[in-house]
Design a protein around this motif. Structure first.
Motif, PDB file in Angstrom:
ATOM      1  N   MET A   8       0.808  -1.212   0.000  1.00 43.87           N
ATOM      2  CA  MET A   8       0.000   0.000   0.000  1.00 43.87           C
ATOM      3  C   MET A   8       0.851   1.276   0.000  1.00 43.87           C
ATOM      4  O   MET A   8       0.416   2.306  -0.504  1.00 43.87           O
ATOM      5  CB  MET A   8      -0.948   0.010   1.200  1.00 43.87           C
ATOM      6  N   ASN A   9       2.071   1.220   0.547  1.00 41.16           N
ATOM      7  CA  ASN A   9       2.919   2.414   0.559  1.00 41.16           C
ATOM      8  C   ASN A   9       3.358   2.785  -0.850  1.00 41.16           C
ATOM      9  O   ASN A   9       3.307   3.954  -1.233  1.00 41.16           O
ATOM     10  CB  ASN A   9       4.130   2.203   1.455  1.00 41.16           C
ATOM     11  N   THR A  10       3.768   1.799  -1.623  1.00 39.91           N
ATOM     12  CA  THR A  10       4.167   2.057  -3.008  1.00 39.91           C
ATOM     13  C   THR A  10       2.968   2.498  -3.826  1.00 39.91           C
ATOM     14  O   THR A  10       3.059   3.419  -4.643  1.00 39.91           O
ATOM     15  CB  THR A  10       4.795   0.791  -3.637  1.00 39.91           C
ATOM     16  N   ARG A  11       1.855   1.867  -3.593  1.00 35.84           N
ATOM     17  CA  ARG A  11       0.636   2.225  -4.323  1.00 35.84           C
ATOM     18  C   ARG A  11       0.206   3.654  -3.983  1.00 35.84           C
ATOM     19  O   ARG A  11      -0.207   4.415  -4.860  1.00 35.84           O
ATOM     20  CB  ARG A  11      -0.468   1.239  -3.982  1.00 35.84           C
ATOM     21  N   ALA A  12       0.316   4.043  -2.712  1.00 36.08           N
ATOM     22  CA  ALA A  12      -0.034   5.402  -2.314  1.00 36.08           C
ATOM     23  C   ALA A  12       0.886   6.414  -2.995  1.00 36.08           C
ATOM     24  O   ALA A  12       0.424   7.449  -3.488  1.00 36.08           O
ATOM     25  CB  ALA A  12       0.046   5.549  -0.798  1.00 36.08           C
ATOM     26  N   PHE A  13       2.184   6.112  -3.058  1.00 39.38           N
ATOM     27  CA  PHE A  13       3.136   6.999  -3.728  1.00 39.38           C
ATOM     28  C   PHE A  13       2.776   7.146  -5.207  1.00 39.38           C
ATOM     29  O   PHE A  13       2.737   8.250  -5.739  1.00 39.38           O
ATOM     30  CB  PHE A  13       4.561   6.459  -3.588  1.00 39.38           C
ATOM     31  N   ASP A  14       2.501   6.026  -5.867  1.00 37.71           N
ATOM     32  CA  ASP A  14       2.161   6.048  -7.299  1.00 37.71           C
ATOM     33  C   ASP A  14       0.892   6.849  -7.570  1.00 37.71           C
ATOM     34  O   ASP A  14       0.831   7.637  -8.513  1.00 37.71           O
ATOM     35  CB  ASP A  14       2.002   4.631  -7.840  1.00 37.71           C
ATOM     36  N   GLU A  27      -4.876  18.575  -1.220  1.00 30.70           N
ATOM     37  CA  GLU A  27      -5.966  18.375  -0.266  1.00 30.70           C
ATOM     38  C   GLU A  27      -6.834  17.166  -0.614  1.00 30.70           C
ATOM     39  O   GLU A  27      -7.645  16.738   0.200  1.00 30.70           O
ATOM     40  CB  GLU A  27      -6.836  19.625  -0.188  1.00 30.70           C
ATOM     41  N   LEU A  28      -6.686  16.609  -1.806  1.00 31.03           N
ATOM     42  CA  LEU A  28      -7.491  15.475  -2.235  1.00 31.03           C
ATOM     43  C   LEU A  28      -6.905  14.124  -1.805  1.00 31.03           C
ATOM     44  O   LEU A  28      -7.369  13.090  -2.272  1.00 31.03           O
ATOM     45  CB  LEU A  28      -7.661  15.495  -3.760  1.00 31.03           C
ATOM     46  N   CYS A  29      -5.934  14.133  -0.922  1.00 31.07           N
ATOM     47  CA  CYS A  29      -5.316  12.891  -0.450  1.00 31.07           C
ATOM     48  C   CYS A  29      -6.380  12.017   0.225  1.00 31.07           C
ATOM     49  O   CYS A  29      -7.036  12.443   1.181  1.00 31.07           O
ATOM     50  CB  CYS A  29      -4.200  13.175   0.537  1.00 31.07           C
ATOM     51  N   PRO A  30      -6.564  10.786  -0.250  1.00 28.40           N
ATOM     52  CA  PRO A  30      -7.622   9.932   0.277  1.00 28.40           C
ATOM     53  C   PRO A  30      -7.246   9.148   1.542  1.00 28.40           C
ATOM     54  O   PRO A  30      -8.091   8.476   2.104  1.00 28.40           O
ATOM     55  CB  PRO A  30      -7.877   8.958  -0.879  1.00 28.40           C
ATOM     56  N   HIS A  31      -6.009   9.259   1.987  1.00 26.17           N
ATOM     57  CA  HIS A  31      -5.537   8.425   3.100  1.00 26.17           C
ATOM     58  C   HIS A  31      -5.639   9.141   4.441  1.00 26.17           C
ATOM     59  O   HIS A  31      -5.319  10.320   4.550  1.00 26.17           O
ATOM     60  CB  HIS A  31      -4.092   7.998   2.859  1.00 26.17           C
ATOM     61  N   HIS A  36       0.669   6.073   5.002  1.00 27.97           N
ATOM     62  CA  HIS A  36       0.168   6.090   3.629  1.00 27.97           C
ATOM     63  C   HIS A  36      -0.002   7.524   3.134  1.00 27.97           C
ATOM     64  O   HIS A  36       0.291   7.830   1.982  1.00 27.97           O
ATOM     65  CB  HIS A  36      -1.156   5.344   3.507  1.00 27.97           C
ATOM     66  N   ARG A  37      -0.477   8.394   4.015  1.00 27.31           N
ATOM     67  CA  ARG A  37      -0.655   9.806   3.640  1.00 27.31           C
ATOM     68  C   ARG A  37       0.686  10.446   3.299  1.00 27.31           C
ATOM     69  O   ARG A  37       0.800  11.180   2.317  1.00 27.31           O
ATOM     70  CB  ARG A  37      -1.332  10.564   4.780  1.00 27.31           C
ATOM     71  N   GLN A  38       1.715  10.143   4.079  1.00 30.53           N
ATOM     72  CA  GLN A  38       3.043  10.702   3.817  1.00 30.53           C
ATOM     73  C   GLN A  38       3.587  10.223   2.470  1.00 30.53           C
ATOM     74  O   GLN A  38       4.162  11.004   1.713  1.00 30.53           O
ATOM     75  CB  GLN A  38       4.019  10.327   4.940  1.00 30.53           C
ATOM     76  N   ASN A  39       3.381   8.951   2.154  1.00 28.93           N
ATOM     77  CA  ASN A  39       3.828   8.422   0.864  1.00 28.93           C
ATOM     78  C   ASN A  39       3.050   9.047  -0.286  1.00 28.93           C
ATOM     79  O   ASN A  39       3.618   9.357  -1.340  1.00 28.93           O
ATOM     80  CB  ASN A  39       3.695   6.899   0.826  1.00 28.93           C
ATOM     81  N   TRP A  40       1.754   9.249  -0.107  1.00 29.45           N
ATOM     82  CA  TRP A  40       0.935   9.875  -1.146  1.00 29.45           C
ATOM     83  C   TRP A  40       1.413  11.298  -1.398  1.00 29.45           C
ATOM     84  O   TRP A  40       1.571  11.719  -2.545  1.00 29.45           O
ATOM     85  CB  TRP A  40      -0.536   9.866  -0.726  1.00 29.45           C
ATOM     86  N   ILE A  41       1.661  12.039  -0.323  1.00 31.91           N
ATOM     87  CA  ILE A  41       2.095  13.427  -0.457  1.00 31.91           C
ATOM     88  C   ILE A  41       3.495  13.503  -1.080  1.00 31.91           C
ATOM     89  O   ILE A  41       3.765  14.382  -1.892  1.00 31.91           O
ATOM     90  CB  ILE A  41       2.022  14.154   0.899  1.00 31.91           C
ATOM     91  N   SER A  42       4.370  12.567  -0.737  1.00 32.75           N
ATOM     92  CA  SER A  42       5.698  12.537  -1.360  1.00 32.75           C
ATOM     93  C   SER A  42       5.584  12.306  -2.868  1.00 32.75           C
ATOM     94  O   SER A  42       6.270  12.960  -3.662  1.00 32.75           O
ATOM     95  CB  SER A  42       6.555  11.434  -0.744  1.00 32.75           C
TER      96      SER A  42
END
Length: 67
Positions: A8-14, A27-31, A36-42
């Motif tokens: 899920m971390n790689t998927r969140a980043f992608d 602001e649209l981060c779904p986590h 997971h939120r940190q990986n999405w934002i990165s």
């Protein structure tokens, strides 16, 4: 089960990278989970940076991993 569903971390980043490269808001981060939120934002930040550098469309295809 497919590999992308397990990590899920790689998927969140992608997914964050895809959101950033298309110009969507951070602001649209779904986590809600912090990791997971940190990986999405990165990923989002890297995507925005690539968008600003002009790596959109065909010129940025090499940056996107196969999902």
């Amino acid at each position: 089960m497919r590999r992308q569903k397990r990590d899920m971390n790689t998927r969140a980043f992608d997914k964050g990278y895809q959101a950033g490269i298309t110009g969507r808001s951070q602001e649209l981060c779904p986590h809600s989970d912090d990791e997971h939120r940190q990986n999405w934002i990165s990923g989002w930040r890297e995507g925005r940076s690539d968008q600003w550098d002009g790596l959109t469309g065909v010129s940025g295809v090499h940056k996107i991993r196969a999902l």
